[in-house]
Write a protein that holds these residues in place. Structure first.
Motif, mmCIF file in Angstrom:
data_model
loop_
_atom_site.group_PDB
_atom_site.id
_atom_site.type_symbol
_atom_site.label_atom_id
_atom_site.label_comp_id
_atom_site.label_asym_id
_atom_site.label_seq_id
_atom_site.Cartn_x
_atom_site.Cartn_y
_atom_site.Cartn_z
ATOM 1 N N LEU A 104 0.862 -1.277 0.020
ATOM 2 C CA LEU A 104 0.087 0.101 0.039
ATOM 3 C C LEU A 104 0.877 1.199 0.089
ATOM 4 O O LEU A 104 0.127 2.366 -0.081
ATOM 5 C CB LEU A 104 -0.823 -0.298 1.119
ATOM 6 N N ASP B 2 -4.459 5.688 -2.399
ATOM 7 C CA ASP B 2 -5.774 5.742 -2.285
ATOM 8 C C ASP B 2 -6.676 4.802 -2.864
ATOM 9 O O ASP B 2 -7.668 4.138 -2.620
ATOM 10 C CB ASP B 2 -6.313 7.040 -2.876
ATOM 11 N N LYS B 3 -6.101 4.257 -4.227
ATOM 12 C CA LYS B 3 -6.639 3.081 -4.914
ATOM 13 C C LYS B 3 -5.770 2.396 -5.401
ATOM 14 O O LYS B 3 -4.399 2.593 -5.833
ATOM 15 C CB LYS B 3 -7.697 3.476 -5.819
ATOM 16 N N LEU B 4 -5.951 1.059 -5.974
ATOM 17 C CA LEU B 4 -5.157 0.023 -6.593
ATOM 18 C C LEU B 4 -5.683 0.018 -7.944
ATOM 19 O O LEU B 4 -6.630 -0.255 -8.120
ATOM 20 C CB LEU B 4 -5.039 -1.275 -5.869
ATOM 21 N N LYS C 285 -7.583 -4.717 -2.113
ATOM 22 C CA LYS C 285 -8.398 -4.290 -3.342
ATOM 23 C C LYS C 285 -8.964 -2.952 -3.159
ATOM 24 O O LYS C 285 -9.393 -2.570 -2.020
ATOM 25 C CB LYS C 285 -9.454 -5.371 -3.751
ATOM 26 N N SER C 286 -9.456 -2.345 -4.145
ATOM 27 C CA SER C 286 -10.091 -0.990 -4.261
ATOM 28 C C SER C 286 -11.066 -1.118 -5.050
ATOM 29 O O SER C 286 -11.142 -1.821 -6.231
ATOM 30 C CB SER C 286 -9.177 0.167 -4.345
ATOM 31 N N HIS D 110 -13.525 6.253 -4.054
ATOM 32 C CA HIS D 110 -13.088 4.768 -3.804
ATOM 33 C C HIS D 110 -12.924 4.269 -2.475
ATOM 34 O O HIS D 110 -12.457 5.131 -1.647
ATOM 35 C CB HIS D 110 -11.679 4.756 -4.758
ATOM 36 N N LEU E 158 -10.982 1.533 -0.444
ATOM 37 C CA LEU E 158 -9.704 0.597 -0.374
ATOM 38 C C LEU E 158 -9.748 -0.315 0.864
ATOM 39 O O LEU E 158 -9.927 0.353 2.016
ATOM 40 C CB LEU E 158 -8.453 1.379 -0.587
ATOM 41 N N TYR E 159 -9.513 -1.721 0.792
ATOM 42 C CA TYR E 159 -9.237 -2.353 2.024
ATOM 43 C C TYR E 159 -8.075 -3.182 1.691
ATOM 44 O O TYR E 159 -7.735 -3.627 0.966
ATOM 45 C CB TYR E 159 -10.546 -3.308 2.357
#
Length: 704
Positions: free
Chosen positions: A154, A184-186, A207-208, A215, A217-218
């Motif tokens: 991340l 912030d996002k993948l 994943k996002s 978005h 994301l986790y």
């Protein structure tokens, strides 16, 4: 015009704000900051073209924008190519910085930079996703910086500066400051699973998803590790991240929750004589019940708004952390019956608010870039020191409740006076309040202190893509609040002197940066740093204490070279002389201070399905006693990996650590300890923690 530069300018026009474009031209550092939130940021789809622009075509953009020769940015591409044994080693991408460990994996790393043994973070300011990692008035040592909560996948980029020349860097930043961002996002989801020797196993899913205008994301990480030790480390940790972000329009914001928990056994440093006479194996422990457990939970938010008045940035966070650490460094010196194990407890709620505003105006035909900011922090701390045996409490040495508050105010401007000359000038004022309620009433009290520090950088050039820098600035580190009010040693009952709450540092630097060769970014910096009071590690208590004034002088050289699309070479070397600056019969060498440090990283990619990297690290000798009669040896390690891309979304990599299977030491100390049968006063000896023996891991990554 290069097509990527055109792409950048088109995006700036899309944003319809002249400020963004101006900041890009005026300050590369600020443009990198803006890239973190613009739609084509370093974590977005289509990144490679922008990365290529920054890493290859526009490495020279640091020329004309950087404030010193010793600042820089490490991009996600570089971080992803590193093979690291532990998350904190990602920070070794910073030139001259060494990250090691002298105990169990769950403990904070030990850091070395610019002639400092920084212990767990005394003069290196570390922030992750805008949150200060260094913990003030910590139960184990001032500036405790535990990075086990970092999930490498991340990480966005790492920005670093050296020396006290930057107005926005406050406490703990005298040697330098390192800031790691999170994405912030993948582009795609990540499912990773790794297995290896020494009981290693790691699983990660991240994943996002696009949700409404933003978005989500986790990420969830689980890890276990035993290490090579005779007593299994049995390190178990979890990490979790949940983030919501929006970056549409002139305003970007994110809200992030993080959670970390860890539990482990420790094999602490052992005495050399014990290994020589067979009392303890090289990978063994004197007290196998050492170890600890820790957790950290945080909630943070960040906002950035661009308008015709400038750019406003705000971040707000609260952190709850808890640590119970069991250590035994002197074995049977103080208590020949039960042993000298002690427990350090630290529980805290840390809250902070940081806000700054960037704007540009013209005065007399000169364009002035301005930054003003305020930083607020509150720590509510409960910590203690207990005498223990096999993690069971025997007695309480001290318990303390601490309320520590601070306010930092700063202003900085950058002015281009002539075509080949510009300045960056700033000033920072800090105000601290300490309130200590101790179990020993004579050590309770309140203290207040403040300090104002000026900053100035002169930048000349560029000539032939080469720029020259002269820097001056003063900074500070705070001392443990308990030391500012204490009058009696809680263990011995002897009187002690109160320490100053804030200790000034003064730095000077001259350097050069060049990008004259295409694809090469090289810099050289010569520095001096004076401290009014040194923070030293105390082996038998596991804490730091204020000591004599000191001076460090040295140089750093670094080079990043990308001769082609498939090869990158990253090289740095630093040499420093550290000494106490006042006369004393005991000598002027600073115990543990690093002299030389060097790293070489080579990465290969984009040559078909294969990829790989190799990292060589040199950790130089250190004086272990003031008269330099005892020294450590140097340590050389070699890590690397080779991988294969099975398809567009699957790859497998074999990682190797300590490939030379060196028997060197990760850390060395010199102090008195006592083994059974030895004199009551103990024996002064070299104590060391060996580096981990060679190990292999296999990692499978699938994107979805």
């Amino acid at each position: 015009m290069h097509e990527n530069e055109q792409f950048f300018e088109e995006k700036c026009v899309e944003k319809r704000t002249k400020l963004i474009f101006t900041l890009k031209r005026q300050s590369f550092r600020n443009s990198i900051l803006l890239l973190a939130w613009m739609p084509f940021s370093i974590d977005a789809a289509g990144v490679p073209t922008l990365k290529e622009m920054i890493i290859r075509a526009n490495l020279r953009e640091l020329i004309g924008t950087a404030n010193s020769a010793s600042e820089g940015t490490v991009l996600k591409q570089q971080l992803d190519s590193r093979t690291v044994y532990r998350p904190g080693e990602l920070l070794e991408t910073v030139p001259g910085l060494i990250v090691t460990q002298h105990s169990g994996e769950g403990k904070a790393n030990q850091y070395f930079l610019r002639g400092f043994n920084l212990d767990h973070g005394t003069d290196l300011r570390i922030t992750v996703d805008g949150m200060l990692v260094n913990q003030r008035s910590h139960g184990h040592g001032q500036g405790w910086s535990d990075t086990n909560f970092i999930i490498p996948e991340l990480s966005g980029n790492v920005q670093y500066v050296k020396g006290p020349y930057y107005a926005n860097q406050g406490d703990f930043s005298s040697a330098g400051a390192v800031s790691m961002s999170y994405v912030d996002k993948l582009p795609k989801g990540i499912a990773s699973y790794g297995l290896g020797q020494q009981g290693f196993m790691r699983g990660l899913i991240a994943k996002s998803h696009e949700t409404g205008k933003g978005h989500v994301l986790y990420a969830l990480e689980l890890l276990t590790k035993d290490g090579p030790w005779i007593k299994n480390e049995d390190f178990k940790k979890f990490n979790a991240v949940l983030r919501y972000s929006q970056d549409s329009g002139p305003t970007k914001f994110n809200v992030t929750a993080m959670g970390y928990g860890g539990k482990w056994n420790s094999t602490d440093q052992i005495p050399l004589r014990g290994v020589v006479n067979g009392y303890v194996p090289r990978l063994g422990a004197i007290d196998p019940s050492d170890g600890g457990e820790s957790h950290r939970f945080s909630l943070s938010g960040a906002l950035q708004h661009v308008s015709r008045l400038g750019t406003t940035q705000l971040n707000l966070y609260t952190v709850h952390s808890n640590l119970a650490l069991f250590s035994n460094f002197t074995y049977f010196l103080d208590d020949p019956v039960n042993g000298d194990q002690f427990s350090q407890i630290d529980k805290r709620f840390q809250s902070a608010l940081n806000i700054n505003h960037l704007w540009i105006n013209k005065i007399g035909g000169l364009e002035i870039e301005n930054t003003a900011g305020v930083q607020l922090q509150n720590d509510v701390i409960d910590n203690g020191l207990l005498s223990t045996k096999q993690r069971q409490t025997l007695s309480t040495t001290r318990r303390d409740h601490i309320n520590e508050n601070s306010v930092g105010i700063y202003y900085q401007n950058s002015i281009q006076w002539l075509e080949k000359f510009r300045t960056v000038a700033g000033v920072r004022s800090d105000y601290y309040w300490f309130d200590v309620d101790s179990s020993l009433n004579v050590n309770s009290g309140k203290r207040y202190d403040s300090m104002t520090n000026p900053k100035l950088s002169l930048i000349f050039g560029p000539w032939a893509q080469t720029e020259f820098y002269v820097n001056y600035g003063s900074g500070f580190h705070s001392n443990d609040a308990r030391g500012t009010t204490a009058t009696v040693d809680p263990k011995s009952g002897d009187p002690v002197n109160r320490v100053n709450p804030l200790v000034r540092s003064t730095g000077y630097e001259a350097g050069v940066r060049t990008g004259i060769i295409p694809g090469l970014q090289a810099s050289l910096a010569v520095f001096r740093l004076d401290l009014d009071s040194e923070l030293l590690f105390v082996g038998d208590a596991g804490t730091t204490e204020a000591s004599r004034p000191s001076r460090r002088e040295g140089f750093e050289i670094s080079a990043f070279y990308m001769p082609s699309d498939w090869l990158t070479i990253d090289l740095d070397y630093a040499l420093a002389r550290a000494h106490f600056s006042d006369p004393d019969p005991s000598g002027d060498h600073i115990p543990g201070a690093i002299r030389g440090a060097g790293k070489l990283a080579v990465s290969v990619d984009n040559i078909g399905r294969l990829f790989g990297n190799m990292q060589w690290r040199y950790f130089g000798k250190r004086s272990l006693i003031e008269d330099n009669s005892v020294q450590s040896n140097h340590t050389i390690t070699l890590n690397g990996q080779i991988g294969y891309k099975i398809g567009k979304n699957v790859q497998v990599a074999v990682q190797g650590f300590n490939l030379l299977n060196s028997k060197a030491h990760a850390i060395d100390y010199y102090y008195a300890s006592r083994l059974p049968g030895e004199p009551a006063a103990g024996v002064k000896d070299l104590h060391f923690h060996p580096i981990e023996s060679r190990s292999i891991r296999v990692n499978l990554v699938a994107n979805f």
